[in-house]
Design a protein around this motif. Sequence first.
Motif, PDB file in Angstrom:
ATOM      1  N   VAL A 143     -63.574  15.046  -9.483  1.00 48.95           N
ATOM      2  CA  VAL A 143     -63.148  16.035 -10.469  1.00 48.95           C
ATOM      3  C   VAL A 143     -64.288  16.521 -11.366  1.00 48.95           C
ATOM      4  CG1 VAL A 143     -60.793  15.193 -10.493  1.00 48.95           C
ATOM      5  CG2 VAL A 143     -62.444  14.232 -12.092  1.00 48.95           C
ATOM      6  N   LEU A 144     -65.373  15.763 -11.471  1.00 46.75           N
ATOM      7  CA  LEU A 144     -66.489  16.192 -12.311  1.00 46.75           C
ATOM      8  C   LEU A 144     -67.475  17.079 -11.550  1.00 46.75           C
ATOM      9  CD1 LEU A 144     -67.277  12.912 -14.314  1.00 46.75           C
ATOM     10  CD2 LEU A 144     -65.876  14.867 -15.000  1.00 46.75           C
ATOM     11  N   ASN A 145     -67.647  16.807 -10.264  1.00 46.36           N
ATOM     12  CA  ASN A 145     -68.582  17.590  -9.451  1.00 46.36           C
ATOM     13  C   ASN A 145     -67.877  18.608  -8.561  1.00 46.36           C
ATOM     14  OD1 ASN A 145     -71.266  16.155 -10.040  1.00 46.36           O
ATOM     15  ND2 ASN A 145     -69.917  14.452  -9.493  1.00 46.36           N
ATOM     16  N   HIS A 146     -66.532  18.628  -8.632  1.00 49.67           N
ATOM     17  CA  HIS A 146     -65.716  19.603  -7.892  1.00 49.67           C
ATOM     18  C   HIS A 146     -65.979  19.538  -6.384  1.00 49.67           C
ATOM     19  CE1 HIS A 146     -64.672  21.178 -11.830  1.00 49.67           C
ATOM     20  NE2 HIS A 146     -65.945  21.333 -12.100  1.00 49.67           N
ATOM     21  N   ILE A 147     -65.848  18.329  -5.843  1.00 53.18           N
ATOM     22  CA  ILE A 147     -66.081  18.122  -4.424  1.00 53.18           C
ATOM     23  C   ILE A 147     -64.845  17.502  -3.773  1.00 53.18           C
ATOM     24  CG2 ILE A 147     -67.476  16.941  -2.685  1.00 53.18           C
ATOM     25  CD1 ILE A 147     -69.712  16.824  -4.744  1.00 53.18           C
ATOM     26  N   PRO A 148     -64.248  18.168  -2.793  1.00 54.77           N
ATOM     27  CA  PRO A 148     -63.198  17.514  -2.001  1.00 54.77           C
ATOM     28  C   PRO A 148     -63.865  16.583  -0.996  1.00 54.77           C
ATOM     29  CG  PRO A 148     -63.530  19.763  -1.242  1.00 54.77           C
ATOM     30  CD  PRO A 148     -64.457  19.571  -2.409  1.00 54.77           C
ATOM     31  N   ALA A 149     -64.050  15.336  -1.403  1.00 53.14           N
ATOM     32  CA  ALA A 149     -64.901  14.419  -0.647  1.00 53.14           C
ATOM     33  C   ALA A 149     -64.284  13.989   0.673  1.00 53.14           C
ATOM     34  CB  ALA A 149     -65.222  13.186  -1.491  1.00 53.14           C
ATOM     35  N   SER A 150     -62.955  13.913   0.750  1.00 55.52           N
ATOM     36  CA  SER A 150     -62.330  13.453   1.976  1.00 55.52           C
ATOM     37  C   SER A 150     -60.867  13.885   2.001  1.00 55.52           C
ATOM     38  CB  SER A 150     -62.433  11.924   2.093  1.00 55.52           C
ATOM     39  OG  SER A 150     -62.015  11.487   3.357  1.00 55.52           O
ATOM     40  N   ILE A 151     -60.334  14.015   3.216  1.00 54.97           N
ATOM     41  CA  ILE A 151     -58.940  14.392   3.405  1.00 54.97           C
ATOM     42  C   ILE A 151     -58.336  13.494   4.482  1.00 54.97           C
ATOM     43  CG2 ILE A 151     -57.339  16.227   4.068  1.00 54.97           C
ATOM     44  CD1 ILE A 151     -59.402  18.254   3.136  1.00 54.97           C
ATOM     45  N   LEU A 152     -57.123  13.055   4.252  1.00 50.96           N
ATOM     46  CA  LEU A 152     -56.439  12.193   5.208  1.00 50.96           C
ATOM     47  C   LEU A 152     -55.076  12.780   5.546  1.00 50.96           C
ATOM     48  CD1 LEU A 152     -56.317   9.401   6.696  1.00 50.96           C
ATOM     49  CD2 LEU A 152     -55.195   8.516   4.639  1.00 50.96           C
ATOM     50  N   PHE A 153     -54.776  12.878   6.852  1.00 53.36           N
ATOM     51  CA  PHE A 153     -53.469  13.332   7.310  1.00 53.36           C
ATOM     52  C   PHE A 153     -52.685  12.142   7.841  1.00 53.36           C
ATOM     53  CE2 PHE A 153     -55.839  17.241   7.346  1.00 53.36           C
ATOM     54  CZ  PHE A 153     -54.913  18.207   7.023  1.00 53.36           C
ATOM     55  N   MET A 154     -51.414  12.047   7.447  1.00 49.86           N
ATOM     56  CA  MET A 154     -50.553  10.986   7.949  1.00 49.86           C
ATOM     57  C   MET A 154     -49.125  11.512   8.027  1.00 49.86           C
ATOM     58  SD  MET A 154     -50.228   8.530   4.587  1.00 49.86           S
ATOM     59  CE  MET A 154     -51.998   8.331   4.501  1.00 49.86           C
TER      60      MET A 154
END
Length: 202
Positions: A143-154
């Motif tokens: 939230v501070l660097n505005h990076i979607p670091a990872s995404i998980l689908f389940m």
Amino acid sequence: MFKAKHRLTENSFNRTRKLPFSVLLTYFLNLTKGSYQQELDNFFAVIQSNPAPTQVVTKSALTQARKHLSHTAFINLNHQVVNDYYTDHPALKTWKGFRLCAIDGSKLRLPNEPDIIETFGVHTGRESQKDCSLALASVYYDVLNHIPASILFMPQNETVQQPIWNPLCPTIYPCLIEATMHSGYIVCIRQKNSPFVCEPNQ
């Protein structure tokens, strides 16, 4: 090496075609907004330096080529970009030395395909909707660097029974994670890659 790791069969992308592995991957990394055919024509006009878009590849050929490409290629590329950013960026924003992250999820309606139904199941729709497969897409966001670091689908009904950082969090930087149980997540805090708090948020 990258191609061999992220194709679905050993014979995929071996022949010389108009949509080889690298071109197909580059196409899908673009933010497409129009129809498949329009986007394909514009894409090839750019990479071939054509003055005007013409049909080089059909949308049917794109669909067939896509069946040979593994989704893991995009996961791997995203991890490389994120890890390079955290490794090389000189001005990372942190909270008391920690990376401050949040996790939340959204439900996604999936195509009606046999492999998808086998993995994600079928959920009863509303009166005006057909039954469909649903996925929970969980996003781990700096939230501070505005990076979607990872995404998980389940599968949509699958509650996370282990700390969500296990499949989601990059491990190269200490982090503080906040999550909420309403989305099926477990709150946990990690310092120096070791968990020291892990409890449901009631």
